[in-house]
Write a protein that holds these residues in place. Structure first.
Motif, PDB file in Angstrom:
ATOM      1  N   GLU A  21       0.829  -1.212   0.000  1.00  0.00           N
ATOM      2  CA  GLU A  21       0.000   0.000   0.000  1.00  0.00           C
ATOM      3  C   GLU A  21       0.859   1.255   0.000  1.00  0.00           C
ATOM      4  OE1 GLU A  21      -3.121   0.289   2.897  1.00  0.00           O
ATOM      5  OE2 GLU A  21      -3.831  -1.731   2.464  1.00  0.00           O
ATOM      6  N   ILE A  22       1.905   1.266   0.811  1.00  0.00           N
ATOM      7  CA  ILE A  22       2.736   2.471   0.882  1.00  0.00           C
ATOM      8  C   ILE A  22       3.488   2.688  -0.433  1.00  0.00           C
ATOM      9  CG2 ILE A  22       4.864   1.504   1.862  1.00  0.00           C
ATOM     10  CD1 ILE A  22       4.898   3.998   3.707  1.00  0.00           C
ATOM     11  N   GLU A  23       3.898   1.619  -1.077  1.00  0.00           N
ATOM     12  CA  GLU A  23       4.603   1.748  -2.351  1.00  0.00           C
ATOM     13  C   GLU A  23       3.688   2.369  -3.412  1.00  0.00           C
ATOM     14  OE1 GLU A  23       6.981  -1.080  -5.555  1.00  0.00           O
ATOM     15  OE2 GLU A  23       6.336  -1.897  -3.636  1.00  0.00           O
ATOM     16  N   LEU A  24       2.464   1.872  -3.507  1.00  0.00           N
ATOM     17  CA  LEU A  24       1.523   2.416  -4.485  1.00  0.00           C
ATOM     18  C   LEU A  24       1.046   3.803  -4.091  1.00  0.00           C
ATOM     19  CD1 LEU A  24      -0.535  -0.738  -5.443  1.00  0.00           C
ATOM     20  CD2 LEU A  24       1.247   0.411  -6.753  1.00  0.00           C
ATOM     21  N   SER A  25       0.945   4.067  -2.818  1.00  0.00           N
ATOM     22  CA  SER A  25       0.559   5.402  -2.360  1.00  0.00           C
ATOM     23  C   SER A  25       1.604   6.429  -2.766  1.00  0.00           C
ATOM     24  CB  SER A  25       0.370   5.393  -0.847  1.00  0.00           C
ATOM     25  OG  SER A  25       0.027   6.681  -0.389  1.00  0.00           O
ATOM     26  N   LYS A  26       2.868   6.061  -2.655  1.00  0.00           N
ATOM     27  CA  LYS A  26       3.937   6.967  -3.079  1.00  0.00           C
ATOM     28  C   LYS A  26       3.857   7.254  -4.578  1.00  0.00           C
ATOM     29  CE  LYS A  26       7.314   5.808   0.509  1.00  0.00           C
ATOM     30  NZ  LYS A  26       8.603   5.153   0.794  1.00  0.00           N
ATOM     31  N   VAL A  27       3.549   6.221  -5.351  1.00  0.00           N
ATOM     32  CA  VAL A  27       3.419   6.402  -6.800  1.00  0.00           C
ATOM     33  C   VAL A  27       2.275   7.361  -7.117  1.00  0.00           C
ATOM     34  CG1 VAL A  27       2.800   5.226  -8.956  1.00  0.00           C
ATOM     35  CG2 VAL A  27       4.449   4.183  -7.398  1.00  0.00           C
ATOM     36  N   MET A  28       1.118   7.163  -6.459  1.00  0.00           N
ATOM     37  CA  MET A  28      -0.049   8.024  -6.696  1.00  0.00           C
ATOM     38  C   MET A  28       0.224   9.456  -6.260  1.00  0.00           C
ATOM     39  SD  MET A  28      -2.481   6.427  -8.214  1.00  0.00           S
ATOM     40  CE  MET A  28      -3.939   7.387  -7.877  1.00  0.00           C
ATOM     41  N   SER A  42      -4.146  15.138 -12.670  1.00  0.00           N
ATOM     42  CA  SER A  42      -5.368  15.511 -11.940  1.00  0.00           C
ATOM     43  C   SER A  42      -6.219  14.300 -11.585  1.00  0.00           C
ATOM     44  CB  SER A  42      -6.191  16.512 -12.756  1.00  0.00           C
ATOM     45  OG  SER A  42      -6.568  15.946 -14.001  1.00  0.00           O
ATOM     46  N   LYS A  43      -6.203  13.267 -12.420  1.00  0.00           N
ATOM     47  CA  LYS A  43      -6.978  12.058 -12.099  1.00  0.00           C
ATOM     48  C   LYS A  43      -6.428  11.379 -10.847  1.00  0.00           C
ATOM     49  CE  LYS A  43      -8.810  10.902 -16.615  1.00  0.00           C
ATOM     50  NZ  LYS A  43      -8.928   9.891 -17.668  1.00  0.00           N
ATOM     51  N   ALA A  44      -5.128  11.323 -10.745  1.00  0.00           N
ATOM     52  CA  ALA A  44      -4.511  10.731  -9.555  1.00  0.00           C
ATOM     53  C   ALA A  44      -4.845  11.561  -8.326  1.00  0.00           C
ATOM     54  CB  ALA A  44      -2.999  10.626  -9.736  1.00  0.00           C
ATOM     55  N   ALA A  45      -4.815  12.880  -8.474  1.00  0.00           N
ATOM     56  CA  ALA A  45      -5.137  13.760  -7.341  1.00  0.00           C
ATOM     57  C   ALA A  45      -6.588  13.577  -6.903  1.00  0.00           C
ATOM     58  CB  ALA A  45      -4.880  15.213  -7.718  1.00  0.00           C
ATOM     59  N   LEU A  46      -7.503  13.467  -7.867  1.00  0.00           N
ATOM     60  CA  LEU A  46      -8.919  13.257  -7.527  1.00  0.00           C
ATOM     61  C   LEU A  46      -9.136  11.922  -6.827  1.00  0.00           C
ATOM     62  CD1 LEU A  46     -10.826  14.677 -10.620  1.00  0.00           C
ATOM     63  CD2 LEU A  46     -10.951  15.471  -8.270  1.00  0.00           C
ATOM     64  N   GLU A  47      -8.459  10.889  -7.289  1.00  0.00           N
ATOM     65  CA  GLU A  47      -8.613   9.575  -6.656  1.00  0.00           C
ATOM     66  C   GLU A  47      -8.087   9.587  -5.225  1.00  0.00           C
ATOM     67  OE1 GLU A  47     -10.344   6.958  -7.816  1.00  0.00           O
ATOM     68  OE2 GLU A  47     -10.847   8.328  -9.440  1.00  0.00           O
ATOM     69  N   ILE A  48      -6.990  10.285  -4.991  1.00  0.00           N
ATOM     70  CA  ILE A  48      -6.467  10.397  -3.627  1.00  0.00           C
ATOM     71  C   ILE A  48      -7.465  11.139  -2.744  1.00  0.00           C
ATOM     72  CG2 ILE A  48      -4.674  11.470  -2.202  1.00  0.00           C
ATOM     73  CD1 ILE A  48      -2.715  10.902  -4.537  1.00  0.00           C
ATOM     74  N   LEU A  49      -7.993  12.244  -3.269  1.00  0.00           N
ATOM     75  CA  LEU A  49      -8.985  13.008  -2.498  1.00  0.00           C
ATOM     76  C   LEU A  49     -10.209  12.172  -2.170  1.00  0.00           C
ATOM     77  CD1 LEU A  49      -8.899  16.498  -4.244  1.00  0.00           C
ATOM     78  CD2 LEU A  49      -8.224  15.964  -1.906  1.00  0.00           C
ATOM     79  N   LYS A  50     -10.691  11.416  -3.152  1.00  0.00           N
ATOM     80  CA  LYS A  50     -11.909  10.614  -2.941  1.00  0.00           C
ATOM     81  C   LYS A  50     -11.690   9.473  -1.955  1.00  0.00           C
ATOM     82  CE  LYS A  50     -13.236  10.784  -7.603  1.00  0.00           C
ATOM     83  NZ  LYS A  50     -13.733  10.037  -8.755  1.00  0.00           N
ATOM     84  N   HIS A  51     -10.631   8.707  -2.174  1.00  0.00           N
ATOM     85  CA  HIS A  51     -10.463   7.466  -1.413  1.00  0.00           C
ATOM     86  C   HIS A  51      -9.733   7.632  -0.087  1.00  0.00           C
ATOM     87  CE1 HIS A  51     -12.229   5.093  -4.571  1.00  0.00           C
ATOM     88  NE2 HIS A  51     -11.485   5.727  -5.440  1.00  0.00           N
ATOM     89  N   GLN A  52      -8.874   8.604   0.016  1.00  0.00           N
ATOM     90  CA  GLN A  52      -8.125   8.769   1.255  1.00  0.00           C
ATOM     91  C   GLN A  52      -8.701   9.839   2.165  1.00  0.00           C
ATOM     92  OE1 GLN A  52      -5.671   6.754   2.271  1.00  0.00           O
ATOM     93  NE2 GLN A  52      -6.129   5.584   0.450  1.00  0.00           N
ATOM     94  N   HIS A  53      -9.294  10.848   1.557  1.00  0.00           N
ATOM     95  CA  HIS A  53      -9.769  11.977   2.350  1.00  0.00           C
ATOM     96  C   HIS A  53     -11.286  12.109   2.366  1.00  0.00           C
ATOM     97  CE1 HIS A  53      -5.618  13.144   2.772  1.00  0.00           C
ATOM     98  NE2 HIS A  53      -5.470  13.087   1.457  1.00  0.00           N
ATOM     99  N   GLY A  54     -11.994  11.186   1.707  1.00  0.00           N
ATOM    100  CA  GLY A  54     -13.459  11.176   1.746  1.00  0.00           C
ATOM    101  C   GLY A  54     -14.119  12.324   0.995  1.00  0.00           C
ATOM    102  N   TRP A  55     -13.407  12.949   0.075  1.00  0.00           N
ATOM    103  CA  TRP A  55     -13.956  14.075  -0.678  1.00  0.00           C
ATOM    104  C   TRP A  55     -14.970  13.566  -1.692  1.00  0.00           C
ATOM    105  CZ3 TRP A  55     -13.628  15.497  -5.914  1.00  0.00           C
ATOM    106  CH2 TRP A  55     -14.051  16.785  -6.209  1.00  0.00           C
ATOM    107  N   VAL A  56     -16.083  14.286  -1.840  1.00  0.00           N
ATOM    108  CA  VAL A  56     -17.115  13.935  -2.807  1.00  0.00           C
ATOM    109  C   VAL A  56     -17.415  15.177  -3.634  1.00  0.00           C
ATOM    110  CG1 VAL A  56     -19.480  13.113  -3.111  1.00  0.00           C
ATOM    111  CG2 VAL A  56     -18.102  12.249  -1.226  1.00  0.00           C
TER     112      VAL A  56
END
Length: 148
Positions: free
Chosen positions: A68-75, A84-98
């Motif tokens: 998980e940490i390896e892929l998180s670093k990549v993202m 921007s797609k990677a940034a949106l996915e991080i916001l959605k899945h890690q920070h609960g942004w909708v």
């Protein structure tokens, strides 16, 4: 004729090579039976081994965390580089942004009492009083005349 089949049960031990295989499989995201088979064990052997030696469970958890940490670093690196797609996915899945999905519609409508009364007057049906009207009996057709 029955022949005896020699059977020697496999010894289930948490050797260093087994723990490394469990770690590597968990690091790739495998779980349960798939993890056991990728680590070179039968699913029953893996379950037995996790019950007998808690180090196996720790190896699986450590492998999962490292993957998980390896892929998180990549993202995160992709997001920092402008993806921007990677940034949106991080916001959605890690920070609960909708993303905002509600549409706000405002209508300013004024009602005129005189206009409403005029509309109501148009819709009124004429009512006929049937109590004083002469009731006309319907004419009989030819079949009714013959039957009489």
């Amino acid at each position: 004729m029955f022949h005896s089949i020699p059977f020697t049960p496999r010894k289930v031990e948490a050797t260093e090579s087994r723990l490394k295989a469990v770690y590597d499989a968990a690091r790739l995201g495998l779980k349960g039976d798939a993890l056991a088979l990728a680590a070179g064990m039968l699913p029953t052997e893996y379950r037995q081994l996790t019950q007998l030696d808690p180090v196996v469970e720790i190896a699986a958890q450590k492998g999962k965390a490292d993957g998980e940490i390896e892929l998180s670093k990549v993202m995160h690196q992709a997001a920092l580089n402008g993806d921007s797609k990677a940034a949106l996915e991080i916001l959605k899945h890690q920070h609960g942004w909708v993303a905002k999905q509600a549409i706000s519609v405002e209508v300013d409508q004024r009602i005129s009492i005189t206009g409403a009364l005029a509309e109501a007057q148009k819709r009124i049906l004429d009512v006929i009083d049937v109590t004083d009207a002469n009731i006309i009996e319907p004419e009989l057709n030819a079949i009714d005349h013959i039957q009489r």
